[in-house]
Every structure is written in structure tokens, then in C-alpha cells.
Write a protein that holds these residues in place. Structure first.
Motif, PDB file in Angstrom:
ATOM      1  N   ARG A 102       0.838  -1.192   0.000  1.00  0.00           N
ATOM      2  CA  ARG A 102       0.000   0.000   0.000  1.00  0.00           C
ATOM      3  C   ARG A 102       0.877   1.247   0.000  1.00  0.00           C
ATOM      4  NH1 ARG A 102      -4.454   1.628   4.697  1.00  0.00           N
ATOM      5  NH2 ARG A 102      -4.911   3.723   3.898  1.00  0.00           N
ATOM      6  N   VAL A 103       0.531   2.215  -0.839  1.00  0.00           N
ATOM      7  CA  VAL A 103       1.244   3.490  -0.902  1.00  0.00           C
ATOM      8  C   VAL A 103       0.213   4.614  -0.953  1.00  0.00           C
ATOM      9  CG1 VAL A 103       2.893   4.913  -2.182  1.00  0.00           C
ATOM     10  CG2 VAL A 103       3.145   2.411  -2.186  1.00  0.00           C
ATOM     11  N   ASP A 104       0.392   5.615  -0.111  1.00  0.00           N
ATOM     12  CA  ASP A 104      -0.504   6.774  -0.087  1.00  0.00           C
ATOM     13  C   ASP A 104       0.282   8.058  -0.340  1.00  0.00           C
ATOM     14  OD1 ASP A 104      -2.637   5.174   0.482  1.00  0.00           O
ATOM     15  OD2 ASP A 104      -2.911   5.846   2.553  1.00  0.00           O
ATOM     16  N   ILE A 105      -0.240   8.918  -1.169  1.00  0.00           N
ATOM     17  CA  ILE A 105       0.193  10.305  -1.388  1.00  0.00           C
ATOM     18  C   ILE A 105       1.659  10.390  -1.806  1.00  0.00           C
ATOM     19  CG2 ILE A 105       0.255  12.640  -0.459  1.00  0.00           C
ATOM     20  CD1 ILE A 105      -2.537  11.404  -0.655  1.00  0.00           C
ATOM     21  N   TRP A 106       1.878  10.683  -3.096  1.00  0.00           N
ATOM     22  CA  TRP A 106       3.213  10.816  -3.665  1.00  0.00           C
ATOM     23  C   TRP A 106       3.161  11.887  -4.736  1.00  0.00           C
ATOM     24  CZ3 TRP A 106      -0.400   7.184  -4.608  1.00  0.00           C
ATOM     25  CH2 TRP A 106      -0.863   7.087  -5.909  1.00  0.00           C
ATOM     26  N   SER A 107       4.334  12.244  -5.286  1.00  0.00           N
ATOM     27  CA  SER A 107       4.362  13.246  -6.347  1.00  0.00           C
ATOM     28  C   SER A 107       4.736  12.644  -7.700  1.00  0.00           C
ATOM     29  CB  SER A 107       5.330  14.381  -5.992  1.00  0.00           C
ATOM     30  OG  SER A 107       6.637  13.883  -5.756  1.00  0.00           O
ATOM     31  N   ARG A 108       5.850  11.927  -7.818  1.00  0.00           N
ATOM     32  CA  ARG A 108       6.294  11.389  -9.107  1.00  0.00           C
ATOM     33  C   ARG A 108       5.618  10.064  -9.429  1.00  0.00           C
ATOM     34  NH1 ARG A 108      10.420  11.604 -12.896  1.00  0.00           N
ATOM     35  NH2 ARG A 108      11.198   9.607 -13.667  1.00  0.00           N
ATOM     36  N   ALA A 109       5.745   9.065  -8.552  1.00  0.00           N
ATOM     37  CA  ALA A 109       5.155   7.746  -8.808  1.00  0.00           C
ATOM     38  C   ALA A 109       5.009   6.990  -7.495  1.00  0.00           C
ATOM     39  CB  ALA A 109       6.030   6.940  -9.768  1.00  0.00           C
ATOM     40  N   ALA A 110       3.922   6.234  -7.386  1.00  0.00           N
ATOM     41  CA  ALA A 110       3.778   5.339  -6.231  1.00  0.00           C
ATOM     42  C   ALA A 110       4.742   4.170  -6.364  1.00  0.00           C
ATOM     43  CB  ALA A 110       2.343   4.838  -6.132  1.00  0.00           C
ATOM     44  N   VAL A 111       4.858   3.615  -7.578  1.00  0.00           N
ATOM     45  CA  VAL A 111       5.821   2.559  -7.875  1.00  0.00           C
ATOM     46  C   VAL A 111       6.545   2.940  -9.155  1.00  0.00           C
ATOM     47  CG1 VAL A 111       6.167   0.108  -8.395  1.00  0.00           C
ATOM     48  CG2 VAL A 111       4.361   0.799  -6.796  1.00  0.00           C
ATOM     49  N   GLN A 112       7.865   2.858  -9.133  1.00  0.00           N
ATOM     50  CA  GLN A 112       8.680   3.188 -10.312  1.00  0.00           C
ATOM     51  C   GLN A 112       9.633   2.031 -10.583  1.00  0.00           C
ATOM     52  OE1 GLN A 112      10.481   7.242 -11.570  1.00  0.00           O
ATOM     53  NE2 GLN A 112      11.953   6.389 -10.133  1.00  0.00           N
ATOM     54  N   ILE A 113       9.696   1.608 -11.866  1.00  0.00           N
ATOM     55  CA  ILE A 113      10.506   0.443 -12.223  1.00  0.00           C
ATOM     56  C   ILE A 113      11.424   0.807 -13.386  1.00  0.00           C
ATOM     57  CG2 ILE A 113      10.459  -1.986 -12.912  1.00  0.00           C
ATOM     58  CD1 ILE A 113       7.504  -2.014 -11.984  1.00  0.00           C
ATOM     59  N   ARG A 114      12.684   0.422 -13.256  1.00  0.00           N
ATOM     60  CA  ARG A 114      13.644   0.563 -14.342  1.00  0.00           C
ATOM     61  C   ARG A 114      14.645  -0.585 -14.243  1.00  0.00           C
ATOM     62  NH1 ARG A 114      18.674   2.026 -15.311  1.00  0.00           N
ATOM     63  NH2 ARG A 114      19.183   2.911 -17.362  1.00  0.00           N
ATOM     64  N   ASP A 115      15.071  -1.095 -15.391  1.00  0.00           N
ATOM     65  CA  ASP A 115      16.074  -2.166 -15.421  1.00  0.00           C
ATOM     66  C   ASP A 115      15.605  -3.344 -14.567  1.00  0.00           C
ATOM     67  OD1 ASP A 115      18.340  -3.677 -15.790  1.00  0.00           O
ATOM     68  OD2 ASP A 115      19.597  -2.498 -14.412  1.00  0.00           O
ATOM     69  N   GLY A 116      14.502  -3.972 -14.982  1.00  0.00           N
ATOM     70  CA  GLY A 116      13.944  -5.059 -14.196  1.00  0.00           C
ATOM     71  C   GLY A 116      13.522  -6.234 -15.053  1.00  0.00           C
ATOM     72  N   ARG A 117      13.588  -7.435 -14.474  1.00  0.00           N
ATOM     73  CA  ARG A 117      13.163  -8.662 -15.166  1.00  0.00           C
ATOM     74  C   ARG A 117      12.259  -9.464 -14.233  1.00  0.00           C
ATOM     75  NH1 ARG A 117      15.899  -5.829 -17.624  1.00  0.00           N
ATOM     76  NH2 ARG A 117      17.706  -6.191 -18.952  1.00  0.00           N
ATOM     77  N   ASN A 118      11.191  -9.969 -14.784  1.00  0.00           N
ATOM     78  CA  ASN A 118      10.316 -10.902 -14.072  1.00  0.00           C
ATOM     79  C   ASN A 118       9.836 -10.304 -12.742  1.00  0.00           C
ATOM     80  OD1 ASN A 118       8.843 -13.226 -13.558  1.00  0.00           O
ATOM     81  ND2 ASN A 118      10.579 -14.296 -12.623  1.00  0.00           N
ATOM     82  N   ILE A 119       8.934  -9.354 -12.843  1.00  0.00           N
ATOM     83  CA  ILE A 119       8.398  -8.652 -11.674  1.00  0.00           C
ATOM     84  C   ILE A 119       6.898  -8.901 -11.607  1.00  0.00           C
ATOM     85  CG2 ILE A 119       8.060  -6.388 -10.602  1.00  0.00           C
ATOM     86  CD1 ILE A 119      10.550  -5.492 -12.286  1.00  0.00           C
ATOM     87  N   GLU A 120       6.406  -9.202 -10.420  1.00  0.00           N
ATOM     88  CA  GLU A 120       4.972  -9.383 -10.204  1.00  0.00           C
ATOM     89  C   GLU A 120       4.489  -8.392  -9.154  1.00  0.00           C
ATOM     90  OE1 GLU A 120       2.045 -12.560  -8.054  1.00  0.00           O
ATOM     91  OE2 GLU A 120       3.358 -13.372  -9.622  1.00  0.00           O
ATOM     92  N   ILE A 121       3.428  -7.676  -9.474  1.00  0.00           N
ATOM     93  CA  ILE A 121       2.768  -6.778  -8.530  1.00  0.00           C
ATOM     94  C   ILE A 121       1.345  -7.285  -8.379  1.00  0.00           C
ATOM     95  CG2 ILE A 121       2.017  -4.414  -8.084  1.00  0.00           C
ATOM     96  CD1 ILE A 121       4.317  -3.455  -9.851  1.00  0.00           C
ATOM     97  N   ARG A 122       0.973  -7.695  -7.181  1.00  0.00           N
ATOM     98  CA  ARG A 122      -0.338  -8.286  -6.957  1.00  0.00           C
ATOM     99  C   ARG A 122      -0.988  -7.633  -5.734  1.00  0.00           C
ATOM    100  NH1 ARG A 122      -2.772 -13.201  -8.486  1.00  0.00           N
ATOM    101  NH2 ARG A 122      -0.810 -13.864  -9.469  1.00  0.00           N
ATOM    102  N   LYS A 123      -2.248  -7.254  -5.907  1.00  0.00           N
ATOM    103  CA  LYS A 123      -3.037  -6.637  -4.835  1.00  0.00           C
ATOM    104  C   LYS A 123      -2.377  -5.380  -4.268  1.00  0.00           C
ATOM    105  CE  LYS A 123      -5.544 -10.837  -3.601  1.00  0.00           C
ATOM    106  NZ  LYS A 123      -5.952 -11.784  -2.551  1.00  0.00           N
ATOM    107  N   LEU A 124      -1.767  -4.605  -5.156  1.00  0.00           N
ATOM    108  CA  LEU A 124      -1.248  -3.293  -4.777  1.00  0.00           C
ATOM    109  C   LEU A 124      -2.413  -2.337  -4.565  1.00  0.00           C
ATOM    110  CD1 LEU A 124       1.157  -1.187  -4.663  1.00  0.00           C
ATOM    111  CD2 LEU A 124       0.725  -0.845  -7.110  1.00  0.00           C
ATOM    112  N   LYS A 125      -2.318  -1.509  -3.539  1.00  0.00           N
ATOM    113  CA  LYS A 125      -3.344  -0.494  -3.273  1.00  0.00           C
ATOM    114  C   LYS A 125      -2.646   0.851  -3.174  1.00  0.00           C
ATOM    115  CE  LYS A 125      -6.011  -3.822  -0.511  1.00  0.00           C
ATOM    116  NZ  LYS A 125      -4.948  -4.866  -0.543  1.00  0.00           N
TER     117      LYS A 125
END
Length: 280
Positions: A102-125
């Protein structure tokens, strides 16, 4: 900075003693929690107050990428009066899972990804405000991402932005086709509500968005964003089997298309206007 390296047989666990009373980590000048090059780590049931850079960062270390890491049941929030810049930052990672985060209140991004392989995001709020730029920002050098069963609420910009670029493309021979920034992304069974533009695609290939529920988009339902020179345009983008619930005169346009040569397939989706009394 955490640099622990566990093993598949003996992973490292960092968590609260009592899951019902999460331990609190207060960030300082940089990140609330910083894992650099760690392997086989599980971090759970923590409340992270963001530092000046952001909440949680997983990044590449001297020995290679951060890999085989699970973040589960953690809550990232800003310090009072100091919005988080980036909630969770993944930069140089492999085989990472974000579960029930869970992430609340941000400016640029709640989640930021760069240079990544095989990533799972499940039930993110994630819950932002109308100053939040992007919910999940997927930058260059990402291959293999699944965003499943997640909810994105109240964002002033894009909900999920795929194929965003942070610099020039990698050097290649003149005859080599231009590379996409992001490959192989699946977005499925998500709820995106009160987000200006639910989905943005820039330089990406093989992206599928299906069985999502979109409620009250404002600027557009989908966007093909212009791509900087040297990067490939969008290709094999499929938007299908989604429910879009919109208000008459509340949605400026269905699609923003800034890529004349982008390949975008809008399949069968159900568009439901708020003023419709009934379908049957």
C-alpha cells in the motif's frame, strides 16, 4: 542500506514481531528502506515513513541485481506535510514480487521500475491526489511485468504508464531495429478509479490490458504518448475485455494518440455512461 544475501534454502526475513502492530521505519535524507544488491529477502508488515528520496528502494549492487525479493503487507506513507516523491523504486532487479503493498500520497510515482526482469505486482493499493503524476511508472530496460488484482485511486496524471524513457536508447548498429523501452507487460483484473488517464503507453511492445474496471477517467481512457528519437514506437498493444464507466461531459476524449505509427488494438470493451439508466 541493506546488502544481505540469503539463499533459496535460507532466505532472510525482516518483519514486525506482531503483524497486527507494524513496526515503523522513519526515512531520513534518502530512503526509508534501501536494499542494494540483496538476494532471497522477504520484507513484510512494516510501516515506512518516506525519506526525502522516497519510501522503499531495491537496486542493483556491486555483485549484481537485487533478486528473489518479496515485499509483502508493507505500508508506505509520507511524513506529515512532506509528500513522498516515489513510494517504491525498483532499479536493477530480477524476480521481485510486491504483494498486498500500500502506498498513499506521492508526487512522481507510487511505484517506479527501471532495469527489471520478471516482476509481479499483486493486490497493490495506491491512493494519490490530483497532484500525483503517475501511479505505476514503468521505465526503460524492463522485460516481464505482471500487475494483477490491484487498485489505483485518485491520480492527477496516468494510472499505469508503460515504456517511459529516462535517457537515450542503448547503442546499437545502424541496421539493428530500434528497441522498445519495455517488453512483455500484462495488466489484469485491476480497478482504476478517478484517474485522469488510466493507461499510458510510450515505447513498449507486447502489452496486454484486460478484465480491468475503469471508473470516471477524466482526460482520456487511453494514451499513446510520443516517443523520443531512437526508441521504438508502441507495438502489439492490446486493450480488451475491460469495463469503462464514464460520465457524459466528464471525459474529454476516449484516446490520446501521439504516435501515428504506433500499433494499438482496442478490442471489445464495455463502455458504460453514468447517465444510462439500464442496459436492458
Amino acid at each position: 542500506v541493506i546488502t544481505y544475501r540469503g539463499s533459496e534454502a535460507s532466505p532472510i526475513t525482516i518483519s514486525s514481531v506482531d503483524a497486527s502492530q507494524p513496526a515503523t521505519i522513519v526515512g531520513g535524507a534518502t530512503w526509508g528502506l534501501d536494499v542494494r544488491g540483496g538476494q532471497h529477502i522477504r520484507i513484510s508488515t512494516l510501516m515506512v515513513l518516506s525519506g526525502q528520496s522516497g519510501g522503499i528502494r531495491l537496486s542493483r549492487g556491486d555483485a549484481g541485481p537485487a533478486s528473489s525479493i518479496i515485499l509483502e503487507d508493507n505500508y508506505v506513507i509520507p511524513k506529515p506535510g512532506d509528500p513522498t516523491r516515489v513510494g517504491i523504486d525498483l532499479d536493477g532487479v530480477e524476480d521481485v514480487r510486491l504483494l498486498n503493498m500500500r502506498v498513499d500520497i506521492w508526487s512522481r510515482a507510487a511505484v517506479q521500475i527501471r532495469d527489471g526482469r520478471n516482476i509481479e505486482i499483486r493486490k497493490l493499493k495506491i491512493r494519490g491526489d490530483y497532484d500525483a503524476a503517475i501511479g505505476v511508472r514503468v521505465n526503460d530496460a524492463v522485460d516481464g511485468l505482471r500487475i494483477l488484482e490491484s487498485s489505483l485511486l485518485t491520480i492527477g496524471g496516468s494510472g499505469i504508464a508503460v515504456g517511459m524513457t529516462t535517457g537515450p536508447p542503448p547503442a546499437s548498429k545502424p541496421e539493428t531495429p530500434m528497441p522498445p523501452a519495455t517488453r512483455n507487460v500484462r495488466i489484469e483484473r485491476c480497478v482504476i478509479e478517478r484517474v485522469a488517464i488510466p493507461f499510458t503507453v510510450a515505447s513498449a511492445s507486447n502489452v496486454v490490458c484486460d478484465h480491468c474496471t475503469i471508473v470516471e477517467p477524466r482526460s482520456a481512457a487511453f494514451e499513446l504518448r510520443a516517443v523520443p528519437d531512437g526508441w521504438a514506437s508502441a507495438s502489439d498493444i492490446q486493450i480488451q475485455d475491460n469495463l469503462i464507466w464514464w460520465s457524459v461531459n466528464g471525459l474529454k476524449r476516449f484516446l490520446i494518440d501521439e504516435q501515428p505509427d504506433g500499433e494499438f488494438q482496442l478490442g471489445s470493451n464495455l463502455w458504460w455512461a453514468a447517465e444510462m439508466p439500464a442496459a436492458i
